[in-house]
Design an enzyme around this catalytic site. Structure first.
Site, PDB file in Angstrom:
ATOM      1  N   GLN A  48     -11.940 -20.120 -18.896  1.00 11.86           N
ATOM      2  CA  GLN A  48     -11.828 -21.101 -17.817  1.00 11.86           C
ATOM      3  C   GLN A  48     -12.935 -22.142 -17.955  1.00 11.86           C
ATOM      4  O   GLN A  48     -14.127 -21.809 -17.922  1.00 11.86           O
ATOM      5  CB  GLN A  48     -11.904 -20.426 -16.440  1.00 11.86           C
ATOM      6  CG  GLN A  48     -11.506 -21.417 -15.346  1.00 11.86           C
ATOM      7  CD  GLN A  48     -11.641 -20.873 -13.936  1.00 11.86           C
ATOM      8  OE1 GLN A  48     -12.687 -20.323 -13.589  1.00 11.86           O
ATOM      9  NE2 GLN A  48     -10.622 -21.047 -13.114  1.00 11.86           N
ATOM     10  N   TYR A  92     -14.123 -27.590  -6.763  1.00  6.98           N
ATOM     11  CA  TYR A  92     -15.049 -28.022  -7.818  1.00  6.98           C
ATOM     12  C   TYR A  92     -14.625 -29.403  -8.344  1.00  6.98           C
ATOM     13  O   TYR A  92     -13.726 -30.039  -7.793  1.00  6.98           O
ATOM     14  CB  TYR A  92     -15.135 -26.950  -8.910  1.00  6.98           C
ATOM     15  CG  TYR A  92     -15.718 -25.663  -8.364  1.00  6.98           C
ATOM     16  CD1 TYR A  92     -17.044 -25.614  -7.930  1.00  6.98           C
ATOM     17  CD2 TYR A  92     -14.940 -24.518  -8.229  1.00  6.98           C
ATOM     18  CE1 TYR A  92     -17.576 -24.446  -7.396  1.00  6.98           C
ATOM     19  CE2 TYR A  92     -15.470 -23.343  -7.698  1.00  6.98           C
ATOM     20  CZ  TYR A  92     -16.794 -23.310  -7.274  1.00  6.98           C
ATOM     21  OH  TYR A  92     -17.318 -22.175  -6.736  1.00  6.98           O
ATOM     22  N   ARG A 102      -5.551 -24.435 -13.246  1.00  4.12           N
ATOM     23  CA  ARG A 102      -5.560 -23.689 -11.981  1.00  4.12           C
ATOM     24  C   ARG A 102      -5.774 -24.651 -10.824  1.00  4.12           C
ATOM     25  O   ARG A 102      -6.697 -25.491 -10.869  1.00  4.12           O
ATOM     26  CB  ARG A 102      -6.690 -22.662 -12.003  1.00  4.12           C
ATOM     27  CG  ARG A 102      -6.635 -21.706 -10.835  1.00  4.12           C
ATOM     28  CD  ARG A 102      -7.637 -20.575 -10.982  1.00  4.12           C
ATOM     29  NE  ARG A 102      -7.058 -19.350 -10.472  1.00  4.12           N
ATOM     30  CZ  ARG A 102      -7.733 -18.427  -9.801  1.00  4.12           C
ATOM     31  NH1 ARG A 102      -9.019 -18.569  -9.579  1.00  4.12           N
ATOM     32  NH2 ARG A 102      -7.132 -17.341  -9.356  1.00  4.12           N
ATOM     33  N   GLY A 147      -7.600 -10.488  -8.917  1.00  5.68           N
ATOM     34  CA  GLY A 147      -9.035 -10.662  -9.004  1.00  5.68           C
ATOM     35  C   GLY A 147      -9.756  -9.375  -8.651  1.00  5.68           C
ATOM     36  O   GLY A 147      -9.997  -8.507  -9.504  1.00  5.68           O
TER      37      GLY A 147
HETATM   38  C1  LIG Z   1     -16.504 -12.187  -7.689  1.00  8.45           C
HETATM   39  C2  LIG Z   1     -15.527 -13.317  -7.735  1.00  8.45           C
HETATM   40  C3  LIG Z   1     -15.740 -14.383  -8.591  1.00  8.45           C
HETATM   41  C4  LIG Z   1     -14.797 -15.418  -8.683  1.00  8.45           C
HETATM   42  N1  LIG Z   1     -14.999 -16.421  -9.606  1.00  8.45           N
HETATM   43  C5  LIG Z   1     -14.017 -17.335  -9.830  1.00  8.45           C
HETATM   44  C6  LIG Z   1     -14.120 -18.251 -10.920  1.00  8.45           C
HETATM   45  O1  LIG Z   1     -15.080 -18.256 -11.721  1.00  8.45           O
HETATM   46  N2  LIG Z   1     -13.097 -19.130 -11.077  1.00  8.45           N
HETATM   47  C7  LIG Z   1     -12.006 -19.170 -10.240  1.00  8.45           C
HETATM   48  O2  LIG Z   1     -11.104 -19.983 -10.430  1.00  8.45           O
HETATM   49  N3  LIG Z   1     -11.886 -18.284  -9.211  1.00  8.45           N
HETATM   50  C8  LIG Z   1     -12.847 -17.369  -9.023  1.00  8.45           C
HETATM   51  N4  LIG Z   1     -12.692 -16.417  -8.027  1.00  8.45           N
HETATM   52  C9  LIG Z   1     -11.432 -16.359  -7.268  1.00  8.45           C
HETATM   53  C10 LIG Z   1     -10.479 -15.346  -7.914  1.00  8.45           C
HETATM   54  O3  LIG Z   1     -10.046 -15.781  -9.196  1.00  8.45           O
HETATM   55  C11 LIG Z   1      -9.239 -15.126  -7.045  1.00  8.45           C
HETATM   56  O4  LIG Z   1      -8.633 -16.369  -6.815  1.00  8.45           O
HETATM   57  C12 LIG Z   1      -9.561 -14.475  -5.698  1.00  8.45           C
HETATM   58  O5  LIG Z   1     -10.408 -13.340  -5.867  1.00  8.45           O
HETATM   59  C13 LIG Z   1      -8.291 -14.043  -4.963  1.00  8.45           C
HETATM   60  O6  LIG Z   1      -7.554 -13.114  -5.749  1.00  8.45           O
HETATM   61  P1  LIG Z   1      -7.600 -11.535  -5.426  1.00  8.45           P
HETATM   62  O7  LIG Z   1      -7.189 -11.373  -3.994  1.00  8.45           O
HETATM   63  O8  LIG Z   1      -6.625 -10.907  -6.384  1.00  8.45           O
HETATM   64  O9  LIG Z   1      -9.011 -11.088  -5.630  1.00  8.45           O
HETATM   65  C14 LIG Z   1     -13.633 -15.399  -7.884  1.00  8.45           C
HETATM   66  C15 LIG Z   1     -13.448 -14.339  -6.979  1.00  8.45           C
HETATM   67  C16 LIG Z   1     -14.358 -13.299  -6.909  1.00  8.45           C
HETATM   68  C17 LIG Z   1     -14.102 -12.145  -5.978  1.00  8.45           C
END
Ligand SMILES: Cc1cc2nc3c(=O)[nH]c(=O)nc-3n(C[C@H](O)[C@H](O)[C@H](O)COP(=O)(O)O)c2cc1C
Length: 379
Positions: free
Chosen positions: A102, A183, A230, A322
């Site tokens: 990413q 961002y 994304r 995630g």
């Molecule tokens: C610890 C953590 C770090 C994350 N870092 C990013 C990231 O670097 N880039 C991004 O697009 N989303 C990031 N997210 C968002 C996740 O990709 C995802 O959209 C979010 O956790 C919701 O999905 P989930 O319910 O399956 O966790 C992050 C989420 C968490 C929990």
């Protein structure tokens, strides 16, 4: 739990046939705690542990020194970082996986701490709301950024191009442009953060221009079948919003169709999730699903059951997970077997050592040593 679920059927994404519909969502883990922000041997292990996912998307990785906004996040702009990532991609490929990086520029969501004392940059001088910077000094107030000049905007597109070249050199199967979560790319798209009067601001055509030029740069380097993007059309991070989200993101998605990209990845979290749309906000994801003529990934609060439901209803082709992946490196196998899931420990999501990073046990390890699971929860 159905083993015949569509979740475990192959699907073609760009240049690749994925063995299943599970995607590791990009997640910042802040473990590149070294002076050059280089991925480490633990990073290698972390991604290898998750290699049975249909597709791995790495944590956001800054495309330039200016693109950073969080401590200990890895970059993809130095030789050492490329060499560090090469170890990750080699090991993931040896384990049978596919991995996209990413590409990330945080724009306004940064701090002078990361910018040699200078202000962070953004499309316009709009201060992010309700968000703090995490520096070596702890959580800090984010200042009002400085607006990029038109020449600097073009130079930033070139930084993305160079990062795509570096990703290719590092052996990645492709790149995901981080156009979500408030961002830099998102700051250009939405009109609360883009008040420019040059060719990159004003009309929706102008606000989409930066995203489309960044995608074009990556496509030039890698080919469209190795580039995804994304978007978070209903996200509110940093207070970002748009006066016509449906119109803005629909236009952008129509334009994205011209490339024939590997995929469009949309975060539109299910109700009750912290990232879910606020009350009264209309969903945008279903409209984008209809417009986009390629593989469509949905993310945000999915479980096996809701993922299967979404796939069965043709709401998406793939689901990104995630938090479930933080604690369950073998999420595919656990879902296939209807096994219990490990509980994620929020205290170790960002930063720290290997604990909470690469020591969540696989099902196989747990079956062999049942006390392992207890051990990780008690620590
Ligand atoms: C610890 C953590 C770090 C994350 N870092 C990013 C990231 O670097 N880039 C991004 O697009 N989303 C990031 N997210 C968002 C996740 O990709 C995802 O959209 C979010 O956790 C919701 O999905 P989930 O319910 O399956 O966790 C992050 C989420 C968490 C929990």
């Amino acid at each position: 739990m159905s083993q015949n679920s569509v979740l475990f059927t192959p699907f073609k994404v760009g240049a690749f046939t994925l063995p299943n519909r599970l995607v590791l969502a990009p997640m910042t883990r802040s473990r590149a705690q070294n002076p050059g922000n280089v991925p480490t041997d633990s990073t290698v292990k972390y991604y290898v542990q998750r290699a049975s996912a249909g597709l791995l998307i790495t944590e956001g990785s800054q495309i330039s020194p200016q693109g950073v906004g969080y401590i200990y996040t890895p970059g993809i702009h130095t030789e050492d970082q490329v060499a560090g990532w090469k170890k990750v991609t080699d090991a993931v490929h040896a384990a049978g996986g596919r991995i996209f990086i990413q590409l990330w520029h945080v724009g306004a969501i940064s701090h002078p701490f990361f910018q040699n004392g200078e202000l962070p940059v953004a499309p316009s001088a709009v201060q992010p709301k309700d968000v703090k910077a995490f520096t070596a000094n702890g959580m800090e107030e984010i200042p009002t950024p400085r607006a990029l000049t038109t020449e600097e905007v073009k130079a930033t597109v070139e930084d993305f191009r160079q990062a795509a070249k570096n990703a290719k050199e590092a052996g990645f199967d492709g790149v995901e442009i981080h156009g979500a979560n408030g961002y830099l790319v998102d700051q250009f798209i939405q009109d609360s953060t883009n008040q420019r009067t040059d060719e990159y601001g004003g009309s929706v055509e102008n606000r989409a221009r930066f995203a489309l030029e960044v995608v074009q740069a990556a496509v030039d380097v890698l080919g469209a079948d190795r580039v995804g993007i994304r978007l978070a059309p209903t996200g509110n991070m940093g207070g970002i919003h748009d006066s016509d989200r449906l119109g803005t993101f629909s236009y952008l998605t129509e334009q994205l169709n011209k490339f024939g990209l590997a995929y469009l990845h949309v975060i539109e979290a299910l109700p009750g999730h912290p990232m879910a749309a606020k009350a009264g906000q209309q969903p945008v994801g279903p409209a984008l699903r209809k417009i986009f003529k390629g593989p469509f990934i949905l993310n945000g609060g999915y479980t096996q059951e809701t993922a299967e439901h979404a796939l069965d209803n043709n709401e998406a082709d793939l689901i990104a997970f995630g938090v479930p992946y933080i604690a369950n490196p073998d999420l595919v196998e656990r879902y296939q077997q209807g096994a219990a899931l490990n509980t994620p420990d929020q205290a170790t999501f960002y930063g720290g050592d290997d604990h909470g990073y690469i020591d969540y046990p696989s099902l196989q390890e747990q079956t062999a040593e049942p006390e392992l699971k207890q051990d990780i929860i008690q620590k």
